[in-house]
Structure formats: C-alpha cells, structure tokens
Design a protein around this motif. Structure first.
Motif, PDB file in Angstrom:
ATOM      1  N   LYS A 281       0.850  -1.184   0.000  1.00 45.65           N
ATOM      2  CA  LYS A 281       0.000   0.000   0.000  1.00 45.65           C
ATOM      3  C   LYS A 281       0.881   1.227   0.000  1.00 45.65           C
ATOM      4  O   LYS A 281       1.737   1.369   0.899  1.00 45.65           O
ATOM      5  CB  LYS A 281      -0.879   0.071   1.249  1.00 45.65           C
ATOM      6  N   CYS A 282       0.701   2.110  -0.949  1.00 42.10           N
ATOM      7  CA  CYS A 282       1.421   3.369  -0.991  1.00 42.10           C
ATOM      8  C   CYS A 282       0.419   4.480  -1.290  1.00 42.10           C
ATOM      9  O   CYS A 282       0.217   4.841  -2.451  1.00 42.10           O
ATOM     10  CB  CYS A 282       2.535   3.327  -2.030  1.00 42.10           C
ATOM     11  N   PRO A 283      -0.272   4.974  -0.237  1.00 46.34           N
ATOM     12  CA  PRO A 283      -1.260   6.023  -0.490  1.00 46.34           C
ATOM     13  C   PRO A 283      -0.593   7.313  -0.939  1.00 46.34           C
ATOM     14  O   PRO A 283       0.539   7.592  -0.532  1.00 46.34           O
ATOM     15  CB  PRO A 283      -1.939   6.190   0.869  1.00 46.34           C
ATOM     16  N   ILE A 284      -1.284   8.081  -1.786  1.00 43.11           N
ATOM     17  CA  ILE A 284      -0.748   9.362  -2.189  1.00 43.11           C
ATOM     18  C   ILE A 284      -0.790  10.304  -0.988  1.00 43.11           C
ATOM     19  O   ILE A 284      -1.787  10.348  -0.255  1.00 43.11           O
ATOM     20  CB  ILE A 284      -1.489   9.972  -3.400  1.00 43.11           C
ATOM     21  N   ALA A 285       0.313  10.982  -0.758  1.00 43.14           N
ATOM     22  CA  ALA A 285       0.420  11.961   0.303  1.00 43.14           C
ATOM     23  C   ALA A 285       0.898  13.264  -0.329  1.00 43.14           C
ATOM     24  O   ALA A 285       1.776  13.250  -1.191  1.00 43.14           O
ATOM     25  CB  ALA A 285       1.411  11.498   1.373  1.00 43.14           C
ATOM     26  N   ILE A 286       0.310  14.361   0.102  1.00 46.18           N
ATOM     27  CA  ILE A 286       0.647  15.672  -0.471  1.00 46.18           C
ATOM     28  C   ILE A 286       1.018  16.597   0.674  1.00 46.18           C
ATOM     29  O   ILE A 286       0.265  16.733   1.638  1.00 46.18           O
ATOM     30  CB  ILE A 286      -0.559  16.238  -1.245  1.00 46.18           C
ATOM     31  N   VAL A 287       2.192  17.201   0.576  1.00 45.63           N
ATOM     32  CA  VAL A 287       2.597  18.183   1.586  1.00 45.63           C
ATOM     33  C   VAL A 287       2.615  19.554   0.934  1.00 45.63           C
ATOM     34  O   VAL A 287       2.907  19.710  -0.250  1.00 45.63           O
ATOM     35  CB  VAL A 287       3.964  17.849   2.231  1.00 45.63           C
ATOM     36  N   SER A 288       2.274  20.555   1.711  1.00 40.45           N
ATOM     37  CA  SER A 288       2.293  21.934   1.223  1.00 40.45           C
ATOM     38  C   SER A 288       2.672  22.844   2.379  1.00 40.45           C
ATOM     39  O   SER A 288       2.783  22.409   3.509  1.00 40.45           O
ATOM     40  CB  SER A 288       0.943  22.318   0.638  1.00 40.45           C
TER      41      SER A 288
END
Length: 195
Positions: A188-195
């Motif tokens: 499992k490699c969920p999309i992660a978004i940092v800002s």
C-alpha cells in the motif's frame, strides 16, 4: 543546454520523474510549494484499510529549505465507521517525529476526498532526504480506505532497501509515537501531499 540527452532551460531537475508534468498535481498551482510522494496518474488502487489505531507511512522526497505546514491524504471508496481519532504526521528520514496535526476526533472524512490537515507548527526541512508522512484513524468498526498504488512489498524494498509504504504503531488514538519504531512493509502506498 543538453545534459544526458535532455534539453532544458533553467535548473535541471534530479530526474525526469521529478519534472512537470510527471509529478504535477492537476489543478494545483505549480509555483506554490506542493510535493507528492507519487504522481496523481499512479493512483490506480483503492487501498485496503489499515487496522484501527495503526499508522500507515509513506516516503516523500523533501528538499532543504522546504517549509511543510500541511499534509493531505485522499480517502478511497470506503468511509470509516464512527471515527474517534484521526491525525497526520511528518517524520525525518530516520523515523523521528518532527510534527503532527491536531487530533481530529470524530470529524468525518467523506469517501473520495482529500483530508488536508495543518501541522501544529510548520517544519523547515534542514537537509534533502526521504522523509516520512503518516496518517492514522481510530474507528469503532471500519477505517477508511486510501487512494494510491499497490507496489509489491519485496520488490519496492529490494530497489531502495525500504518499502514505499509501511505500517507502524498500535492503539495510537490520534497521537503519534516519538519514533516510528518497527516498520512493517505493506503493498500500500497512499498518495500523500505536503504543502
């Protein structure tokens, strides 16, 4: 200038995989600071939920000077059932906690939506590296699924020595441990978004 068969005006990216549009998120202003661990086009799976109170972490490349204030994950097709705790966190490459978000307690997270949460304090990245972002949900019956990709665990670990996605901790209840401790590789490699 031509470098390794590529022509580009400006600063040459580390690799084609880090160039726009391969790594761009549609609808996001690319002049603003935003990074994702995998490109949007690679999100082809509705990933099975983790156990309640267990964190799922992924590796994301961050550069010296990046200032991380928010972390987002995207829910898949299954919503959680009666959530009691939820939080996101940022760890350094060695698995030491840098910051986490406030516990969201019973706040709902609708299917197929991003859950963007602010860290309790911004984190300025001190050196380039593969940092870790994580999320955890505690729910009475079901934890939500996440949008991402499902790499073969042994293959992803063989390439770089570490799995792209992994779980850690138990009974977290919205509070992340000071270190990830043992990391169990998962497909499992969920999309992660940092800002």
């Amino acid at each position: 200038m031509t470098v390794l068969g590529r022509y580009y005006e400006g600063v040459l990216a580390d690799a084609a995989a880090l160039d726009v549009p391969f790594n761009a998120l549609p609808g996001i202003d690319q002049s603003a600071f935003v990074r994702s661990n995998i490109p949007a086009w690679a999100c082809t799976s509705d990933l099975a939920a983790t156990s309640s109170g267990v964190a799922i972490g992924v590796r994301i490349w961050l550069r010296k000077g990046d200032v991380v204030t928010n972390i987002a994950f995207v829910a898949g097709n299954t919503a959680e059932n009666t959530p009691t705790h939820r939080a996101h966190a940022l760890y350094d490459p060695d698995g030491n906690l840098l910051a986490q978000t406030a516990d969201q307690l019973t706040a709902a997270w609708a299917v197929n939506t991003a859950k963007k949460l602010a860290l309790t304090a911004p984190v300025t990245i001190k050196k380039d590296g593969w940092y870790i972002v994580a999320t955890t949900t505690t729910a009475t019956t079901t934890v939500n699924t996440l949008l991402g990709c499902a790499p073969i665990v042994t293959a992803s670990a063989a390439v770089g020595g570490k799995a792209l996605g992994f779980t850690f901790g138990t009974g977290l209840d919205g509070v992340f441990p000071a270190t990830t401790g043992a990391q169990t590789g998962v497909a499992k490699c969920p999309i992660a978004i940092v800002s």
